[in-house]
Design a protein around this motif. Structure first.
Motif, short mmCIF file in Angstrom:
data_model
loop_
_atom_site.label_atom_id
_atom_site.label_comp_id
_atom_site.label_asym_id
_atom_site.label_seq_id
_atom_site.Cartn_x
_atom_site.Cartn_y
_atom_site.Cartn_z
N MET A 1 0.83 -1.20 0.00
CA MET A 1 0.00 0.00 0.00
C MET A 1 0.87 1.26 0.00
O MET A 1 0.61 2.21 -0.72
N SER A 2 1.94 1.25 0.81
CA SER A 2 2.79 2.44 0.88
C SER A 2 3.53 2.68 -0.43
O SER A 2 3.91 3.80 -0.74
N GLY A 3 3.73 1.62 -1.23
CA GLY A 3 4.39 1.78 -2.52
C GLY A 3 3.61 2.64 -3.49
O GLY A 3 4.18 3.25 -4.40
N LEU A 4 2.28 2.76 -3.27
CA LEU A 4 1.46 3.60 -4.14
C LEU A 4 1.83 5.08 -4.01
O LEU A 4 1.50 5.87 -4.88
N ALA A 5 2.51 5.44 -2.91
CA ALA A 5 2.93 6.83 -2.72
C ALA A 5 3.91 7.26 -3.81
O ALA A 5 4.06 8.45 -4.07
N PHE A 6 4.57 6.29 -4.45
CA PHE A 6 5.53 6.62 -5.50
C PHE A 6 4.89 6.71 -6.89
O PHE A 6 5.57 6.93 -7.87
N LEU A 7 3.58 6.55 -6.93
CA LEU A 7 2.88 6.58 -8.21
C LEU A 7 3.05 7.94 -8.92
O LEU A 7 3.26 7.99 -10.13
N GLY A 8 2.96 9.03 -8.16
CA GLY A 8 3.14 10.37 -8.75
C GLY A 8 4.52 10.53 -9.36
O GLY A 8 4.66 11.06 -10.48
N ILE A 9 5.55 10.09 -8.64
CA ILE A 9 6.92 10.17 -9.16
C ILE A 9 7.04 9.34 -10.43
O ILE A 9 7.63 9.78 -11.42
#
Length: 198
Positions: A1-9
């Motif tokens: 779930m926390s990996g989705l934080a890198f979606l914008g990058i």
């Protein structure tokens, strides 16, 4: 779930890569070096200047929207787009500029390998808001660097004895490669002529 934080990058990275034909057109629109017929290396820095400004925008945007308060989770995620796009542009085109102008990018690689080691402890001690702000302010401070290289990079290269020596060595190596290539072509030519006769 926390990996989705890198979606914008990730989206920012893909956008920069997808825009390569337009970036190449921007670079090729600059004045050409009469010796090579290609744009001067500083032409690549024109895009680095744009990207250098995008990085702190994304960093500061993220720094002050990443707290789990009343701010929707999509807002800090979107901050990754300018950060990712700018970071990718700086990485690719600054590396190309350094390699083309100075022959290598060892210093950049060393700094890129060492600086992340301090990241975890910095974020732990300062918190995400102030750690991000510190990085954003440092990024703002270094934004003028590509502009200096864009304007004065050619003069720096012309006056640097180290760079001139490296360019001479590069020219010698290219001459040796061309000579070897010609010798190989001449050595293969009799075989080709025999094959045509047969």
């Amino acid at each position: 779930m926390s990996g989705l934080a890198f979606l914008g990058i990730g989206i920012g990275v893909v956008l920069t890569i997808a825009c390569e034909p337009f970036i190449r057109r921007l670079i090729n629109s600059h004045a050409k070096d009469p010796e090579t017929g290609k744009p001067y290396p500083e032409a690549m820095v024109s895009f680095v200047c744009i990207c250098a400004a995008m990085i702190p925008v994304g960093e500061l945007w993220f720094a002050w929207t990443c707290s789990p308060a009343s701010i929707h989770w999509i807002v800090p995620l979107l901050a990754g787009i300018p950060f990712g796009a700018g970071n990718t542009g700086v990485f690719i085109y600054a590396s190309n500029y350094l390699t083309q102008s100075y022959g290598n990018s060892v210093i950049r690689s060393v700094l890129g390998g060492v600086l992340p080691l301090a990241g975890a402890s910095m974020y732990a001690s300062l918190g995400p808001n102030w750690a991000g702000t510190l990085l954003g302010v440092l990024e703002v401070v270094i934004v003028p660097i590509p502009f200096v290289f864009y304007k004065y990079g050619h003069k720096i290269r012309v006056k640097s004895p180290l760079i001139l020596r490296m360019q001479e060595e590069k020219t010698k190596l290219e001459g040796k490669r061309a000579k070897r290539q010609l010798q190989l072509q001449q050595a293969n030519r009799p075989d080709e002529e025999k094959a045509e006769v047969v």
